[in-house]
Design an enzyme around this catalytic site. Structure first.
Site, PDB file in Angstrom:
ATOM      1  N   CYS A 141       0.953 -17.209   4.390  1.00  0.00           N
ATOM      2  CA  CYS A 141       0.576 -17.422   5.791  1.00  0.00           C
ATOM      3  C   CYS A 141       0.120 -16.087   6.379  1.00  0.00           C
ATOM      4  CB  CYS A 141       1.748 -18.020   6.579  1.00  0.00           C
ATOM      5  SG  CYS A 141       3.115 -16.854   6.867  1.00  0.00           S
ATOM      6  N   GLY A 164       0.787  -1.231   0.000  1.00  0.00           N
ATOM      7  CA  GLY A 164       0.000   0.000   0.000  1.00  0.00           C
ATOM      8  C   GLY A 164       0.818   1.279   0.000  1.00  0.00           C
ATOM      9  N   GLU A 209       8.541   4.869  -5.283  1.00  0.00           N
ATOM     10  CA  GLU A 209       9.566   3.976  -5.856  1.00  0.00           C
ATOM     11  C   GLU A 209      10.986   4.514  -5.616  1.00  0.00           C
ATOM     12  OE1 GLU A 209       8.601   1.108  -6.683  1.00  0.00           O
ATOM     13  OE2 GLU A 209       6.476   1.414  -7.070  1.00  0.00           O
TER      14      GLU A 209
END
Length: 195
Positions: free
Chosen positions: A144, A14, A84
């Site tokens: 997981c 996010g 980025e």
């Protein structure tokens, strides 16, 4: 005193939506924001910060010779945001520190901590060294419920553990994983290769 923030996380944590949310919050208050993105990130078109949920905003493209300090000095925004940031060079990270220290403008840089092999990017390494505040943007492992720490590169649905450091891609190429799942799949891949 203005600060340099480095907010890092895995793919799909996010980060880009946080960049867009922060830009929106400043602009909603009538404040000016400079939004930068490296030219190498062309997943959704060069010069765009785009979240996986479809939100998008145009940004100033950062090439190797782009002087972010000069742009900030000319416009004197209330905040500088960068998506980025792992793709920046050491010199470009120094420009970000100069924006904070000389111009008094806060800078928030978002990016990956490490590549798919677990190695730091040049930009991330420099941000860890120079940032006033380091914050993790968290997500969960693909396999997981543990916190994702690494980016696993995949090709045709199979994990890849060798190759060039930079390969631009999204969910089709990378998934966030915890260290345990990364190690398990790497070991399994090595065993399969020996057969």
């Amino acid at each position: 005193m203005a600060k340099l923030y480095f907010r890092y996380g895995t793919m799909n944590s996010g980060k880009s939506i946080e960049v867009l949310r922060t830009a929106h919050n400043y602009e909603e208050q009538g404040k000016r924001v400079l939004l930068f993105v490296p030219a190498i990130d062309d997943r959704f078109g060069v010069g765009n910060v785009t979240s996986r949920i479809g939100m998008q905003k145009e940004a100033i493209i950062v090439h190797e010779n782009t002087d972010m300090y000069a742009i900030a000095k000319d416009t004197m925004p209330n905040c500088v945001l960068l998506d980025e940031a792992q793709f920046l060079t050491r010199k470009q990270i120094e420009q970000l520190t100069d924006i904070c220290d000389d111009l008094g403008i806060p800078v928030i840089a978002y990016g990956l901590r490490s590549d798919f092999m677990g190695n730091l990017f040049e930009g991330s390494l420099q941000l860890f060294a120079a940032a006033d505040k380091i914050e993790e943007v968290k997500t969960v492992c693909w396999f997981c419920d543990r916190k994702a720490m690494l980016n696993m590169r995949c090709k045709d649905g199979h994990p890849v553990f060798e190759g060039e450091q930079i390969q631009i891609g999204g969910n089709e190429s990378y998934i966030p994983v915890c260290r345990k799942c990364y190690k398990e799949r790497k070991k399994r891949s090595q065993q399969d290769a020996q057969r």
